[in-house]
Enzyme design. Structure first.
Site, mmCIF file in Angstrom:
data_model
loop_
_atom_site.group_PDB
_atom_site.id
_atom_site.type_symbol
_atom_site.label_atom_id
_atom_site.label_comp_id
_atom_site.label_asym_id
_atom_site.label_seq_id
_atom_site.Cartn_x
_atom_site.Cartn_y
_atom_site.Cartn_z
ATOM 1 N N CYS A 1 34.949 39.107 33.195
ATOM 2 C CA CYS A 1 35.962 38.466 32.068
ATOM 3 C C CYS A 1 35.195 38.736 30.822
ATOM 4 O O CYS A 1 34.917 40.038 30.553
ATOM 5 C CB CYS A 1 36.279 37.120 32.464
ATOM 6 N N HIS B 1 38.732 37.861 37.664
ATOM 7 C CA HIS B 1 37.639 36.827 38.080
ATOM 8 C C HIS B 1 37.542 37.304 39.782
ATOM 9 O O HIS B 1 38.400 36.628 40.457
ATOM 10 C CB HIS B 1 38.237 35.456 38.028
ATOM 11 N N GLU C 1 35.222 36.022 41.758
ATOM 12 C CA GLU C 1 35.185 34.595 42.305
ATOM 13 C C GLU C 1 36.266 33.876 42.609
ATOM 14 O O GLU C 1 36.180 32.820 43.540
ATOM 15 C CB GLU C 1 34.109 33.890 41.468
#
Length: 196
Positions: A76, A176, A178
């Site tokens: 990011c 992102h 994750e």
């Protein structure tokens, strides 16, 4: 051994947990001197680029990142900080990945670009292994890296922008991973497996 760089500009727990789910044991580091002891590193980031960049410079991270010769990936804002410059605060960044970060030209769409969106593969690379066209990942951003030779994967929101970039041992993901379910897990595993 994976280092997660804690510059105070990110919620790093979600990144740490994502790597733990892959069987890794990442270490959150708070001192630039620690970086050289790790096989690979993550630079996460959220917030305003000028604030984050000032913290990197003031705390000695810029030199440590410049000298690092193993795989290092920004996520990011962390990806944007690896580029040459950003319009967000009009600051010079780390300059490890060619290209500028500019405000997304979203037209009639809402900003920031937030939510799930498709990916398009521009180039094959170890970081894109197993990725297929039109898979979706989770974005939250209003600035983006312009598409250039460093772009491996692009996204589309009002304009085409870089979603994954890489140059030498440095890489970045605008979204992102994750928070991007199975696709994100695969991409993080690709980073773990990436050999220079």
């Amino acid at each position: 051994m994976i280092a997660i760089i804690n510059t105070g500009c990110a919620n790093i727990n979600s990144v740490r947990f994502a790597f733990e789910r892959l069987g890794q044991t990442p270490t959150v580091i708070t001192s630039p001197e620690q970086l050289k002891g790790f096989e690979r590193a993550i630079l996460p980031g959220v917030g305003h680029a000028s604030v984050a960049m000032k913290r990197l410079v003031d705390n000695g991270w810029q030199q440590a990142i410049n000298e690092y010769q193993r795989p290092l990936m920004g996520i990011c804002l962390g990806m944007q900080l690896l580029c040459e410059s950003t319009e967000e605060g009009n600051v010079q960044c780390l300059g490890k990945i060619p290209g500028q970060v500019k405000a997304l030209d979203v037209g009639s769409l809402t900003s920031p670009h937030m939510g799930w969106n498709n990916l398009s593969i521009n180039k094959e690379h170890a970081l894109t292994k197993g990725l297929t066209q039109d898979e979706q990942v989770y974005f939250v951003h209003s600035f983006a890296h312009t598409v250039n030779d460093a772009t491996l994967v692009s996204g589309e929101y009002g304009q085409t922008f870089s979603a994954i970039v890489a140059k030498d041992n440095y890489a970045g993901m605008q979204f992102h991973p994750e928070r991007s379910a199975k696709v994100g897990t695969r991409l993080l595993q690709n980073f773990v497996d990436w050999q220079l």
